[in-house]
Design an enzyme around this catalytic site. Structure first.
Site, PDB file in Angstrom:
ATOM      1  N   GLU A 103       0.045   9.345   2.422  1.00  0.00           N
ATOM      2  CA  GLU A 103      -0.031   8.143   1.830  1.00  0.00           C
ATOM      3  C   GLU A 103      -1.415   8.150   1.990  1.00  0.00           C
ATOM      4  O   GLU A 103      -1.847   6.659   1.076  1.00  0.00           O
ATOM      5  CB  GLU A 103       0.706   7.263   2.803  1.00  0.00           C
ATOM      6  N   LYS A 121       3.169  -8.967   8.567  1.00  0.00           N
ATOM      7  CA  LYS A 121       2.290  -8.186   9.076  1.00  0.00           C
ATOM      8  C   LYS A 121       0.892  -8.537   8.814  1.00  0.00           C
ATOM      9  O   LYS A 121      -0.096  -8.304   8.953  1.00  0.00           O
ATOM     10  CB  LYS A 121       2.349  -6.867   7.688  1.00  0.00           C
TER      11      LYS A 121
HETATM   12  C1  ABF Z   1       4.403   2.286   4.777  1.00  0.00           C
HETATM   13  O1  ABF Z   1       5.617   1.392   5.508  1.00  0.00           O
HETATM   14  C2  ABF Z   1       4.221   3.229   6.437  1.00  0.00           C
HETATM   15  O2  ABF Z   1       2.978   3.123   6.032  1.00  0.00           O
HETATM   16  C3  ABF Z   1       4.008   1.788   7.046  1.00  0.00           C
HETATM   17  O3  ABF Z   1       5.360   2.027   8.550  1.00  0.00           O
HETATM   18  C4  ABF Z   1       5.686   1.360   6.375  1.00  0.00           C
HETATM   19  C5  ABF Z   1       5.711  -0.389   6.278  1.00  0.00           C
HETATM   20  O4  ABF Z   1       7.385  -0.499   6.935  1.00  0.00           O
HETATM   21  P1  ABF Z   1       8.313  -1.576   5.955  1.00  0.00           P
HETATM   22  O5  ABF Z   1       7.955  -1.884   4.515  1.00  0.00           O
HETATM   23  O6  ABF Z   1       9.577  -0.631   6.016  1.00  0.00           O
HETATM   24  O7  ABF Z   1       7.823  -2.695   6.663  1.00  0.00           O
HETATM   25  O8  ABF Z   1       4.084   2.329   3.966  1.00  0.00           O
END
Ligand code: ABF
Length: 218
Positions: A103, A121
């Site tokens: 990533e 988040k």
């Molecule tokens: C990814 O998406 C990861 O880097 C991160 O841990 C995750 C986020 O999780 P989600 O979209 O499932 O909430 O990019």
């Protein structure tokens, strides 16, 4: 609204950054999965997609979308991916899905990084989410001791092997006052492939799905 509805909202809003003829980097995770599904439905005539994980590659292909090798694309115009935490400066913790190294490579090859997430988040400061660190299996124990010296409490993520054949150590208790400095300090430990702090290459745009609609920050 549940978290999935908010993730989907953010993912669909990211379509506005995708133009015909582009190469698009695609992240990993449940929010990104909504983005891939939206891409499949939108049928924008892009040149192709660079996947940040095998799971994403498979999902793109299942949608009939053209997957390209990063070694043949040069820099890419836009990268869309989720995050585990984002701070007000768009610095991120990522890697809950264990795909952080690829990533970060694709994010760094991109001119624009659009981060999609549900509004839970959006944090005043990074560090509640345990920081994922990708580590060569040979160095697992040594790296764990060095992470303790940096103030962290490391835990091996059981049963997880990354796409690159490595292990993940999740770390709590680190000081995130200066995420750029912590990102660099961890990456200086021999045996560390990369860590989930995206501060040196932070996001350029945040799209948060919230109960009041999509909040766009840039
Ligand atoms: C990814 O998406 C990861 O880097 C991160 O841990 C995750 C986020 O999780 P989600 O979209 O499932 O909430 O990019």
């Amino acid at each position: 609204m549940n978290a999935d509805a908010l993730k989907k909202m953010a993912a669909e809003a990211a379509l506005s950054y995708i133009q015909p003829g582009m190469v698009v980097g695609v992240g990993t995770g449940s929010t990104t999965n909504f983005f891939i599904d939206a891409l499949g439905a939108a049928k924008i005539h892009v040149d192709g997609y660079v996947a940040s994980s095998i799971a994403t590659e498979n999902r793109l292909k299942a949608q009939g979308l053209n997957v390209l090798d990063l070694n043949s694309t040069g820099d890419i115009p836009v990268y869309v991916d989720g995050a585990d935490e984002a701070d007000p400066h768009f610095r991120l913790i990522k890697g809950g899905g264990a795909a952080l190294t690829r990533e970060k490579i694709v994010a760094s090859a991109a001119r624009l990084f659009v981060c999609i997430a549900d509004s839970s988040k959006d944090k005043p400061m990074l560090g509640k989410f345990p920081l994922p660190v990708e580590v060569l299996p040979f160095a697992r124990s040594f790296v764990a001791r060095q992470l303790v010296k940096l103030g962290g409490t490391p835990t091996l993520r059981n049963g997880v092997t990354t796409d690159n054949g490595n292990v993940i150590i999740d770390v709590t208790g680190l000081d995130f006052t200066d995420p750029v400095k912590m990102e660099a300090a961890i990456n200086l430990i021999p045996g560390v492939l990369d860590n989930g702090i995206f501060a040196h290459r932070r996001a350029d745009v945040m799209l948060f799905g919230s109960p009041d609609g999509v909040i766009e920050k840039k």
